[in-house]
Design a protein around this motif. Structure first.
Motif, PDB file in Angstrom:
ATOM      1  N   GLU A 271       0.823  -1.205   0.000  1.00  0.00           N
ATOM      2  CA  GLU A 271       0.000   0.000   0.000  1.00  0.00           C
ATOM      3  C   GLU A 271       0.858   1.256   0.000  1.00  0.00           C
ATOM      4  O   GLU A 271       0.521   2.250  -0.653  1.00  0.00           O
ATOM      5  CB  GLU A 271      -0.931  -0.003   1.218  1.00  0.00           C
ATOM      6  N   ARG A 272       1.980   1.242   0.718  1.00  0.00           N
ATOM      7  CA  ARG A 272       2.819   2.437   0.750  1.00  0.00           C
ATOM      8  C   ARG A 272       3.334   2.786  -0.641  1.00  0.00           C
ATOM      9  O   ARG A 272       3.495   3.961  -0.974  1.00  0.00           O
ATOM     10  CB  ARG A 272       3.992   2.246   1.724  1.00  0.00           C
ATOM     11  N   ASN A 273       3.606   1.739  -1.465  1.00  0.00           N
ATOM     12  CA  ASN A 273       4.081   1.996  -2.827  1.00  0.00           C
ATOM     13  C   ASN A 273       3.018   2.733  -3.636  1.00  0.00           C
ATOM     14  O   ASN A 273       3.337   3.645  -4.412  1.00  0.00           O
ATOM     15  CB  ASN A 273       4.444   0.700  -3.526  1.00  0.00           C
ATOM     16  N   LEU A 274       1.752   2.330  -3.466  1.00  0.00           N
ATOM     17  CA  LEU A 274       0.673   3.003  -4.194  1.00  0.00           C
ATOM     18  C   LEU A 274       0.508   4.444  -3.739  1.00  0.00           C
ATOM     19  O   LEU A 274       0.215   5.336  -4.548  1.00  0.00           O
ATOM     20  CB  LEU A 274      -0.638   2.235  -4.012  1.00  0.00           C
ATOM     21  N   GLN A 275       0.707   4.698  -2.462  1.00  0.00           N
ATOM     22  CA  GLN A 275       0.624   6.071  -1.966  1.00  0.00           C
ATOM     23  C   GLN A 275       1.731   6.926  -2.578  1.00  0.00           C
ATOM     24  O   GLN A 275       1.500   8.078  -2.981  1.00  0.00           O
ATOM     25  CB  GLN A 275       0.720   6.074  -0.444  1.00  0.00           C
ATOM     26  N   TRP A 276       2.930   6.372  -2.666  1.00  0.00           N
ATOM     27  CA  TRP A 276       4.042   7.125  -3.267  1.00  0.00           C
ATOM     28  C   TRP A 276       3.775   7.391  -4.743  1.00  0.00           C
ATOM     29  O   TRP A 276       4.061   8.479  -5.242  1.00  0.00           O
ATOM     30  CB  TRP A 276       5.346   6.343  -3.090  1.00  0.00           C
ATOM     31  N   LEU A 277       3.218   6.400  -5.439  1.00  0.00           N
ATOM     32  CA  LEU A 277       2.903   6.589  -6.851  1.00  0.00           C
ATOM     33  C   LEU A 277       1.830   7.644  -7.045  1.00  0.00           C
ATOM     34  O   LEU A 277       1.911   8.492  -7.945  1.00  0.00           O
ATOM     35  CB  LEU A 277       2.442   5.277  -7.470  1.00  0.00           C
ATOM     36  N   SER A 278       0.801   7.591  -6.190  1.00  0.00           N
ATOM     37  CA  SER A 278      -0.270   8.575  -6.291  1.00  0.00           C
ATOM     38  C   SER A 278       0.281   9.984  -6.130  1.00  0.00           C
ATOM     39  O   SER A 278      -0.155  10.916  -6.813  1.00  0.00           O
ATOM     40  CB  SER A 278      -1.334   8.293  -5.227  1.00  0.00           C
ATOM     41  N   GLY A 279       1.284  10.129  -5.275  1.00  0.00           N
ATOM     42  CA  GLY A 279       1.868  11.434  -5.027  1.00  0.00           C
ATOM     43  C   GLY A 279       2.597  12.011  -6.218  1.00  0.00           C
ATOM     44  O   GLY A 279       2.805  13.230  -6.290  1.00  0.00           O
ATOM     45  N   ILE A 280       3.006  11.172  -7.185  1.00  0.00           N
ATOM     46  CA  ILE A 280       3.672  11.688  -8.384  1.00  0.00           C
ATOM     47  C   ILE A 280       2.800  11.510  -9.629  1.00  0.00           C
ATOM     48  O   ILE A 280       3.289  11.600 -10.760  1.00  0.00           O
ATOM     49  CB  ILE A 280       5.054  11.033  -8.596  1.00  0.00           C
ATOM     50  N   GLY A 281       1.504  11.260  -9.411  1.00  0.00           N
ATOM     51  CA  GLY A 281       0.575  11.197 -10.536  1.00  0.00           C
ATOM     52  C   GLY A 281       0.666   9.943 -11.364  1.00  0.00           C
ATOM     53  O   GLY A 281       0.278   9.942 -12.534  1.00  0.00           O
ATOM     54  N   TYR A 282       1.138   8.842 -10.778  1.00  0.00           N
ATOM     55  CA  TYR A 282       1.357   7.602 -11.507  1.00  0.00           C
ATOM     56  C   TYR A 282       0.193   6.631 -11.354  1.00  0.00           C
ATOM     57  O   TYR A 282      -0.572   6.690 -10.386  1.00  0.00           O
ATOM     58  CB  TYR A 282       2.608   6.908 -10.967  1.00  0.00           C
ATOM     59  N   VAL A 283       0.097   5.713 -12.313  1.00  0.00           N
ATOM     60  CA  VAL A 283      -0.854   4.609 -12.258  1.00  0.00           C
ATOM     61  C   VAL A 283      -0.091   3.300 -12.408  1.00  0.00           C
ATOM     62  O   VAL A 283       0.740   3.168 -13.312  1.00  0.00           O
ATOM     63  CB  VAL A 283      -1.916   4.721 -13.379  1.00  0.00           C
ATOM     64  N   ALA A 284      -0.363   2.347 -11.521  1.00  0.00           N
ATOM     65  CA  ALA A 284       0.204   1.005 -11.630  1.00  0.00           C
ATOM     66  C   ALA A 284      -0.821   0.109 -12.318  1.00  0.00           C
ATOM     67  O   ALA A 284      -1.971   0.020 -11.890  1.00  0.00           O
ATOM     68  CB  ALA A 284       0.542   0.439 -10.251  1.00  0.00           C
ATOM     69  N   VAL A 285      -0.411  -0.541 -13.391  1.00  0.00           N
ATOM     70  CA  VAL A 285      -1.327  -1.336 -14.206  1.00  0.00           C
ATOM     71  C   VAL A 285      -1.212  -2.812 -13.815  1.00  0.00           C
ATOM     72  O   VAL A 285      -0.135  -3.406 -13.880  1.00  0.00           O
ATOM     73  CB  VAL A 285      -1.007  -1.152 -15.704  1.00  0.00           C
ATOM     74  N   GLY A 286      -2.319  -3.380 -13.407  1.00  0.00           N
ATOM     75  CA  GLY A 286      -2.365  -4.799 -13.080  1.00  0.00           C
ATOM     76  C   GLY A 286      -2.988  -5.586 -14.216  1.00  0.00           C
ATOM     77  O   GLY A 286      -2.789  -5.264 -15.388  1.00  0.00           O
ATOM     78  N   GLY A 287      -3.790  -6.618 -13.873  1.00  0.00           N
ATOM     79  CA  GLY A 287      -4.478  -7.361 -14.907  1.00  0.00           C
ATOM     80  C   GLY A 287      -4.573  -8.836 -14.627  1.00  0.00           C
ATOM     81  O   GLY A 287      -4.273  -9.321 -13.525  1.00  0.00           O
ATOM     82  N   PHE A 288      -4.985  -9.570 -15.659  1.00  0.00           N
ATOM     83  CA  PHE A 288      -5.211 -11.021 -15.595  1.00  0.00           C
ATOM     84  C   PHE A 288      -3.929 -11.743 -16.026  1.00  0.00           C
ATOM     85  O   PHE A 288      -3.411 -11.508 -17.119  1.00  0.00           O
ATOM     86  CB  PHE A 288      -6.375 -11.400 -16.520  1.00  0.00           C
ATOM     87  N   ASP A 289      -3.449 -12.628 -15.175  1.00  0.00           N
ATOM     88  CA  ASP A 289      -2.187 -13.329 -15.417  1.00  0.00           C
ATOM     89  C   ASP A 289      -2.389 -14.466 -16.411  1.00  0.00           C
ATOM     90  O   ASP A 289      -3.130 -15.414 -16.151  1.00  0.00           O
ATOM     91  CB  ASP A 289      -1.664 -13.883 -14.087  1.00  0.00           C
ATOM     92  N   SER A 290      -1.674 -14.395 -17.548  1.00  0.00           N
ATOM     93  CA  SER A 290      -1.796 -15.442 -18.572  1.00  0.00           C
ATOM     94  C   SER A 290      -1.028 -16.707 -18.212  1.00  0.00           C
ATOM     95  O   SER A 290      -1.244 -17.755 -18.822  1.00  0.00           O
ATOM     96  CB  SER A 290      -1.254 -14.914 -19.907  1.00  0.00           C
ATOM     97  N   GLY A 291      -0.113 -16.596 -17.264  1.00  0.00           N
ATOM     98  CA  GLY A 291       0.697 -17.753 -16.869  1.00  0.00           C
ATOM     99  C   GLY A 291       1.878 -18.030 -17.777  1.00  0.00           C
ATOM    100  O   GLY A 291       2.611 -19.005 -17.563  1.00  0.00           O
ATOM    101  N   ASP A 292       2.104 -17.167 -18.779  1.00  0.00           N
ATOM    102  CA  ASP A 292       3.182 -17.455 -19.730  1.00  0.00           C
ATOM    103  C   ASP A 292       4.569 -17.294 -19.131  1.00  0.00           C
ATOM    104  O   ASP A 292       5.561 -17.744 -19.707  1.00  0.00           O
ATOM    105  CB  ASP A 292       3.040 -16.592 -20.987  1.00  0.00           C
ATOM    106  N   TRP A 293       4.662 -16.651 -17.950  1.00  0.00           N
ATOM    107  CA  TRP A 293       5.949 -16.467 -17.284  1.00  0.00           C
ATOM    108  C   TRP A 293       6.633 -17.801 -16.967  1.00  0.00           C
ATOM    109  O   TRP A 293       7.856 -17.857 -16.781  1.00  0.00           O
ATOM    110  CB  TRP A 293       5.770 -15.672 -15.988  1.00  0.00           C
ATOM    111  N   ALA A 294       5.839 -18.895 -16.923  1.00  0.00           N
ATOM    112  CA  ALA A 294       6.390 -20.212 -16.591  1.00  0.00           C
ATOM    113  C   ALA A 294       6.993 -20.915 -17.799  1.00  0.00           C
ATOM    114  O   ALA A 294       7.508 -22.032 -17.678  1.00  0.00           O
ATOM    115  CB  ALA A 294       5.303 -21.088 -15.972  1.00  0.00           C
ATOM    116  N   GLY A 295       6.922 -20.282 -18.974  1.00  0.00           N
ATOM    117  CA  GLY A 295       7.482 -20.896 -20.167  1.00  0.00           C
ATOM    118  C   GLY A 295       6.602 -21.959 -20.781  1.00  0.00           C
ATOM    119  O   GLY A 295       7.091 -22.833 -21.509  1.00  0.00           O
ATOM    120  N   ILE A 296       5.285 -21.904 -20.527  1.00  0.00           N
ATOM    121  CA  ILE A 296       4.361 -22.909 -21.069  1.00  0.00           C
ATOM    122  C   ILE A 296       4.155 -22.680 -22.563  1.00  0.00           C
ATOM    123  O   ILE A 296       4.509 -21.633 -23.107  1.00  0.00           O
ATOM    124  CB  ILE A 296       3.012 -22.862 -20.319  1.00  0.00           C
TER     125      ILE A 296
END
Length: 382
Positions: A132-157
């Motif tokens: 949560e502290r990271n999001l507060q710091w980002l909000s303070g500089i006008g930033y947006v952190a983008v999340g989403g749905f994990d495709s699972g491709d990071w595992a090399g499938i």
């Protein structure tokens, strides 16, 4: 003693996350993290473009420093590029706010130096790891952190498994988290299946900034410039071998001799051809600050019967602005020649500062070698 100062005060702009777009708009986003070194990025780009789709790529600052030409290619082909921190740290583990924001700043400067553009004020946390502290710091500089749905491709499938994970989840507003790296080799093969499934449901692939705009959250952009205090006359060696090159015949010679220089690659790519490069030198250029080049400040560094460097500059207010410069040699010590020319020229024109948005980190380092004072200045826009 040299020192650097950072100005980066920004207003609080509210929510700092985006996990999905509007559910009532038939659009979704395909996003790709990291950046490949061994596997050609062309595989991802072609898979998207064959289906008329655009993607958003979140790449690390380290990757941007290694592959500036590929970064420019992504943007030139209509895709979106943002950053993924500089070092790909688990940023939720960073407890110091200054260190956290430094990671953001380093990535922004790498982005700006690679692409010649301001960095978008949105990014993706590595591993989607934050507190949560990271999001507060980002909000303070006008930033947006983008999340989403994990495709699972990071595992090399394989491609079939990736498509099987993603296709059933496709719906309006979904942001799909893929990877574009040397592990996720199955992702390009999965994209045609995913895009066909999306088309059957009437969904269009859009970039993240489009999703933000649809939500009424216009993405911001952040741009840095380096300001160098002009030193008083001192023990520094005077500039050598620089001569005016603004006359048409001399400007053409600079163009012809600099066409193959590695350090002029970005501007040369933008010109498109040798003829375009000559045209680039035939007319005054406009810098990113909207400042027009002063043709009396087109200079070339000349010795051994050749041009070994050029600079295109202008004066505005009390600053000498270095709009474009390049050297035959890529070593950073060539910037010492530029700094000495800049200091002497600034003094002659009554300037207190030298400012640039080009090659800023190496120039700052060389200023430290010379003992000159530098200052980083941040500008934001929507």
């Amino acid at each position: 003693m040299s020192r650097s100062v950072f100005h980066a005060v920004q207003p609080d702009t509210g929510r700092a996350t985006l996990d999905a777009g509007r559910a009532d708009v038939p659009a979704f986003a395909l996003t790709f993290d990291d950046g490949p070194d061994l596997v050609p990025i062309e595989r991802w780009l072609k898979a998207l473009e064959d289906k008329g789709a655009r993607g958003t790529f979140f790449f690390t600052g380290e990757w941007l420093d290694r592959h500036p030409r590929l970064a420019r290619r992504i943007i030139a082909r209509g895709h979106e590029l943002a950053h993924h921190s500089y070092h790909h740290r688990r940023m939720g583990e960073i407890e110091d706010q200054a260190l956290f924001l430094e990671e953001i700043r380093l990535a922004e400067i790498a982005y700006q130096e690679a692409t010649g553009r301001p960095a978008p004020a949105f990014f993706r946390f590595p591993y989607l790891h934050y507190r949560e502290r990271n999001l507060q710091w980002l909000s303070g500089i006008g930033y947006v952190a983008v999340g989403g749905f994990d495709s699972g491709d990071w595992a090399g499938i394989d491609a079939e498994s990736i498509a099987a994970n993603v296709a059933p989840a496709l719906e309006s507003g979904i942001v799909v988290v893929h990877h574009c790296n040397d592990i996720a080799r199955g992702t390009p093969g999965a994209l045609p299946v995913i895009l066909d499934a999306a088309a059957e449901r009437g969904l269009k692939a859009v970039v993240v900034s489009d999703m933000l705009r649809a939500l009424g959250r216009h993405p911001g952009y952040r741009s840095w410039r380096l300001s160098i205090t002009v030193p008083a006359d001192g023990p520094d060696l005077p500039p050598e071998d620089w001569r005016p090159a603004g006359a048409p015949e001399e400007a053409r010679r600079v163009a012809d001799e600099s066409y193959g220089w590695f350090t002029a690659a970005a501007a040369r790519e933008a010109s498109g051809s040798r003829a375009g490069w000559r045209k680039y030198f035939a007319e005054p250029i406009i810098g990113p600050d909207g400042i027009a080049e002063d043709r009396t400040l087109l200079y070339g560094r000349y010795f051994a019967d050749k041009y070994w460097g050029y600079v295109r500059a202008a004066v505005k207010d009390d600053a000498l602005h270095l709009i474009d410069f390049a050297f035959r040699e890529a070593q950073a010590d060539t910037l010492i020649y530029l700094l000495r020319w800049s200091a002497e020229t600034a003094r002659e024109r009554g300037c207190a500062r030298i400012e640039t948005r080009r090659d800023m980190r190496r120039l700052e380092r060389m200023c430290r070698h010379l003992g000159w004072r530098t200052e980083w200045i941040l500008e934001t826009s929507n």
